[in-house]
Design a protein around this motif. Structure first.
Motif, mmCIF file in Angstrom:
data_model
loop_
_atom_site.group_PDB
_atom_site.id
_atom_site.type_symbol
_atom_site.label_atom_id
_atom_site.label_comp_id
_atom_site.label_asym_id
_atom_site.label_seq_id
_atom_site.Cartn_x
_atom_site.Cartn_y
_atom_site.Cartn_z
ATOM 1 N N GLN A 1 3.563 4.253 -7.044
ATOM 2 C CA GLN A 1 3.201 4.058 -5.620
ATOM 3 C C GLN A 1 3.681 5.434 -5.257
ATOM 4 N N CYS B 1 -5.532 5.116 -1.151
ATOM 5 C CA CYS B 1 -4.780 4.877 -2.290
ATOM 6 C C CYS B 1 -5.214 4.169 -3.521
ATOM 7 N N ASN C 1 0.824 -1.338 -0.143
ATOM 8 C CA ASN C 1 0.019 -0.006 0.084
ATOM 9 C C ASN C 1 0.787 1.302 0.131
ATOM 10 N N CYS C 2 0.418 2.232 -0.483
ATOM 11 C CA CYS C 2 0.877 3.541 -0.306
ATOM 12 C C CYS C 2 0.916 4.169 0.829
ATOM 13 N N ASN D 1 -1.864 2.719 -5.413
ATOM 14 C CA ASN D 1 -1.297 1.323 -5.322
ATOM 15 C C ASN D 1 -1.469 0.740 -6.705
ATOM 16 N N ALA E 1 -2.372 10.204 -10.782
ATOM 17 C CA ALA E 1 -2.597 10.795 -9.333
ATOM 18 C C ALA E 1 -3.668 12.200 -9.529
ATOM 19 N N ASN F 1 -0.505 6.623 1.834
ATOM 20 C CA ASN F 1 -1.792 7.444 2.267
ATOM 21 C C ASN F 1 -2.698 6.498 2.937
ATOM 22 N N SER G 1 -6.936 10.759 -7.444
ATOM 23 C CA SER G 1 -6.836 11.367 -6.070
ATOM 24 C C SER G 1 -7.847 12.606 -5.763
ATOM 25 N N GLY H 1 1.320 8.120 -4.650
ATOM 26 C CA GLY H 1 0.098 8.162 -3.989
ATOM 27 C C GLY H 1 -0.932 7.126 -4.274
#
Length: 250
Positions: free
Chosen positions: A75, A50, A44-45, A80, A245, A47, A249, A78
């Motif tokens: 990764q 993710c 996992n990242c 996966n 991202a 954060n 995100s 941020g």
């Protein structure tokens, strides 16, 4: 002589074992209507949430160490990263031993429906995992780009799409009415899929009203994205990670 042998031993111990990066991947299998699909992750990242990125390889699979670099770059942004083995060992063998380009294209056409279904199944599985926040992107390279583009068309569960030196399959007949935000990454010297194909894909996506960017890397051959340690490859990996991202995100 004894000192020389000790120095060689010390140097050997200091080098990472062959395949060490691949061994750091975590493996699991996702059941889909096309059968179980092997998936490799990098953990996992950092954060709390993710978003997931499905990575689809070219016709040689994920053996090249550069896929570890790609996964780690994603990764670090941020997200996966997941290496999704829709090309099973039997597929890789059939492709490698095919008698010429025509035989490979025929094999692709036979297998594409199962590959597309497998990608959609894995994407749906990842979308349902709470740690991903319901966000999934696709990154396809060459043959993987053909699979990714067909899997993402008309699919509301794919939130961002990156295609590297490849687009829709030759016999993709259904008209495309919707696509996720799209980044096209192309080598200017690609002779397998000339950059004119990327420009036409860009125009098509823009006609659909989707945010679309075409990044052309000067002098890049068809496999430039997989050439570990080169300036073009590193810049393209980072561009893909930043794009994914930015759209996953939100």
């Amino acid at each position: 002589m004894r000192l020389f042998q000790i120095m060689i031993a010390v140097l050997a111990m200091s080098q990472p074992a062959a395949g060490a990066n691949a061994q750091s991947r975590q493996q699991f299998t996702v059941p889909t209507t096309s059968g179980g699909v092997l998936v490799e992750s990098f953990g996992n990242c950092a954060n709390a949430t993710c978003p997931a990125v499905v990575i689809l390889s070219g016709s040689k699979g994920f053996a090249a160490p550069v896929y570890d670099e790609i996964g780690q770059t994603i990764q670090a942004a941020g997200l996966n990263a997941y290496l999704v083995h829709v090309l099973a060992a039997a597929d890789l063998d059939a492709i490698a031993t095919a008698n010429g380009a025509r035989a490979r294209i025929t094999y692709y056409a036979q297998r594409l429906p199962d590959w597309i279904s497998a990608v959609q199944g894995v994407a749906a599985y990842l979308e349902a995992q709470p740690r991903h926040g319901g966000k999934v992107g696709l990154l396809g390279i060459s043959l993987g780009a053909q699979i990714a583009s067909a899997a993402a068309a008309e699919r509301s569960g794919i939130d961002a799409l990156v295609l590297v030196d490849g687009g829709f399959p030759n016999d993709h007949s259904p008209p495309v009415h919707s696509l996720p935000p799209l980044l096209l990454i192309w080598g200017s010297a690609d002779r397998t899929f000339p950059v004119s194909i990327g420009r036409e894909l860009q125009r098509m996506a823009q006609r659909l009203g989707r945010p679309t960017t075409l990044d052309v890397y000067e002098g890049g051959a068809h496999d430039f994205f997989l050439r570990s340690g080169t300036r073009n490859a590193g810049a393209a990996h980072q561009s893909a990670a930043d794009f994914l991202a930015s759209h996953l995100s939100r």
